[in-house]
Scaffold this active site. Sequence first.
Site, PDB file in Angstrom:
ATOM      1  N   LYS A   1     -17.557  -9.783 -32.886  1.00 49.31           N
ATOM      2  CA  LYS A   1     -16.386 -10.339 -33.718  1.00 49.31           C
ATOM      3  C   LYS A   1     -16.636 -11.947 -33.386  1.00 49.31           C
ATOM      4  O   LYS A   1     -16.721 -12.492 -32.503  1.00 49.31           O
ATOM      5  CB  LYS A   1     -15.053 -10.163 -33.278  1.00 49.31           C
ATOM      6  CG  LYS A   1     -14.658  -8.725 -33.705  1.00 49.31           C
ATOM      7  CD  LYS A   1     -12.927  -8.739 -33.413  1.00 49.31           C
ATOM      8  CE  LYS A   1     -12.526  -7.280 -34.007  1.00 49.31           C
ATOM      9  NZ  LYS A   1     -10.868  -7.343 -33.797  1.00 49.31           N
TER      10      LYS A   1
ATOM     11  N   ASN B   1      -6.664  -3.517 -30.221  1.00 51.61           N
ATOM     12  CA  ASN B   1      -5.690  -4.605 -30.773  1.00 51.61           C
ATOM     13  C   ASN B   1      -4.135  -4.291 -29.948  1.00 51.61           C
ATOM     14  O   ASN B   1      -3.251  -5.098 -30.271  1.00 51.61           O
ATOM     15  CB  ASN B   1      -5.456  -4.395 -32.078  1.00 51.61           C
ATOM     16  CG  ASN B   1      -6.639  -4.961 -32.559  1.00 51.61           C
ATOM     17  OD1 ASN B   1      -7.129  -5.990 -32.364  1.00 51.61           O
ATOM     18  ND2 ASN B   1      -7.054  -4.437 -33.945  1.00 51.61           N
TER      19      ASN B   1
ATOM     20  N   HIS C   1      -0.792 -12.109 -30.894  1.00 52.23           N
ATOM     21  CA  HIS C   1      -1.096 -13.293 -31.787  1.00 52.23           C
ATOM     22  C   HIS C   1       0.112 -14.180 -32.558  1.00 52.23           C
ATOM     23  O   HIS C   1      -0.046 -15.386 -32.795  1.00 52.23           O
ATOM     24  CB  HIS C   1      -2.029 -12.734 -33.138  1.00 52.23           C
ATOM     25  CG  HIS C   1      -3.394 -12.519 -32.948  1.00 52.23           C
ATOM     26  ND1 HIS C   1      -4.221 -11.930 -33.931  1.00 52.23           N
ATOM     27  CD2 HIS C   1      -4.085 -12.934 -31.826  1.00 52.23           C
ATOM     28  CE1 HIS C   1      -5.441 -11.844 -33.304  1.00 52.23           C
ATOM     29  NE2 HIS C   1      -5.297 -12.542 -32.109  1.00 52.23           N
TER      30      HIS C   1
END
Lengths: 369, 369
Positions: free
Chosen positions: A149, A251, A258
């Site tokens: 990523k 995640n 986030h």
Amino acid sequence: MSISNRVDIVSVPLGERSYDILIGAGILQVVGALIEKHDLPKQTVIITDRKVASLYLSVVETSLRRSGCSVFTITIPPGEKEKSLQRAGRVYTQLLRRGISRRSTIIALGGGVVGDLAGFIAATYQRGVSFVQIPTTLLSQVDSSVGGKTGINHHLGKNMIGAFYQPAFVLSDVATLKTLPPRELVCGLGEVVKYGIILDEEFFCFTQRNLARALRSQHTVLRAMVKACCTMKAFVVSRDERESGLRTILNFGHTVGHALEKAGHFHSLKHGEAVLWGMLAETLAAQLLGMIREEDVRRICDLISSVPMPPLPQEAFRSLAAAMRLDKKAVEGKIICILPTRIGGVTPPTAVEESILENVLQQMRHYEL
Amino acid sequence: MSISNRVDIVSVPLGERSYDILIGAGILQVVGALIEKHDLPKQTVIITDRKVASLYLSVVETSLRRSGCSVFTITIPPGEKEKSLQRAGRVYTQLLRRGISRRSTIIALGGGVVGDLAGFIAATYQRGVSFVQIPTTLLSQVDSSVGGKTGINHHLGKNMIGAFYQPAFVLSDVATLKTLPPRELVCGLGEVVKYGIILDEEFFCFTQRNLARALRSQHTVLRAMVKACCTMKAFVVSRDERESGLRTILNFGHTVGHALEKAGHFHSLKHGEAVLWGMLAETLAAQLLGMIREEDVRRICDLISSVPMPPLPQEAFRSLAAAMRLDKKAVEGKIICILPTRIGGVTPPTAVEESILENVLQQMRHYEL
């Protein structure tokens, strides 16, 4: 020079994009030999930040030059705000002015910000050049340097622009962690804790037992943690390179994490700290939904609480729901989280009502660490 | 609706990234059915320019909505200058403001500029979303929509930033070419001529015989040309997706062509016109180097000369060598060209002395078309 005696190797099997992660202590100076071994272009560009450059640039440059590489170094200021389209634009200009061709190797020397930015540049400069990662923070060694990523931020969200782009190899030298500020070590430990929760109860227990030693930067413990986390992440990404299935479990903690980072405008909380708070929130959400035993919730909260974290900033509560909805993990307006069901197991992406998360955040407002 | 009777299909075999190019006349309205057939996300974003939007947007939007897609349309001004990092940044903002998720499909409706920009956005928005190309110029139908090159320009060079990113399918409707300005048709014919020179003498002869009909936008001729060029390009890119070998032959005419475009600041000459001049220059260079028969040089020059081209701008001669050195096709300071050795055959990338190219450019200064 024989590298093999001094390193652990974790392979990331991705077909034609497979690569190795080399893990050891005091192995920065083998980078030149590795460039040769992998037959990468010897026109090299190091992208690093000022802090890391002052500590480790010279050993990397020397190693590259000894192997016959030309070296052009681009040093950026430290900090998350450099992961921007503006900074990327300036780096493209530097590369073009220097006449860097498509047959070149970009080397990221630094933490996650440097790795994500340099990876994005490597993926997009002249439609892609060779890429090498030398992560120098625990967070990037256990997480962001594995799986390809890359990304930069947009003022409307983190990592909104990016690409999947695999390096030719990753060189993780845990000796670089001895110079890491304590908060940065904590950030890495957040991801270490995550791997235990999502995939491996035994590793969760190892982390419990060795947390204090890790916080004192003990090499053997850190090396074992890096190796275990890379092995787990390699297992996951090799089955789902582009995050359409299994990879989403990585995640865990990140939906709320986030949003917390974003609500704090990326400076109150560092990424790893935000993920620690995020894992706490998502564990409490799982508890509210009756998906996990109280005992496991307690153990998870205890381990997270034993990591020294800064308090949750009050501004983080403002517009948090909006920030979560804009996250990449949002699907059609619902807020999608990964929720733990036990230590060592999590749900697939699960739609969670905003009210549940708001409830959890109210609880956390008064949480004492 | 049966699509198969009305279209030619050219497959681009690239393993898991394989896709089909559908070619026909009056087939824009099948796009919605194709999105369904390919099981692509129905949150769709059309990126197009104002000119193309006024002609073809409504048929595409209607088709998508009939298939149950949501449609968000981003219309940019026409012109090469929109292939910029600034424009990309604005498009990212529009996508984020609209809440476009990673499960979306970006559809490029337009020529090469729209295709390259939209493809770059699709490759990098949220680390990559589904992508569909609907090329509406001859140039993009025969060339830029095949092979996955996406890119934006930098003020130091064209396409210096980009990615290889394959679409899910390409829908080429030659009926859209009837509204193409004559200069745009010429640009596409430049690439059509190129395919004959680099790969296929028989197709070179077909192009000679049918050039006048093509210039009058005759559907059957254009459709045959698009199909033949896509087939040849698919053959080439399937053997060398990332341009490390065979694919470089597609750059015939492009070393000098890009430099001419750049020297004219991307407005004196259009890309296809610059490639026509570039092919002429590189053919004359091959002649100077004694690599090709005079007879073949004459036939190539005759065919190129029968395409109506604007004169070579005088400013193009300034700093042309410097522009060529900055081109992606430069390796360690030498100027790398693809040179024709006969009609239907070219060299691999070959280092050419600057003096040869300067000599050729002096010849061309006085060239009468």
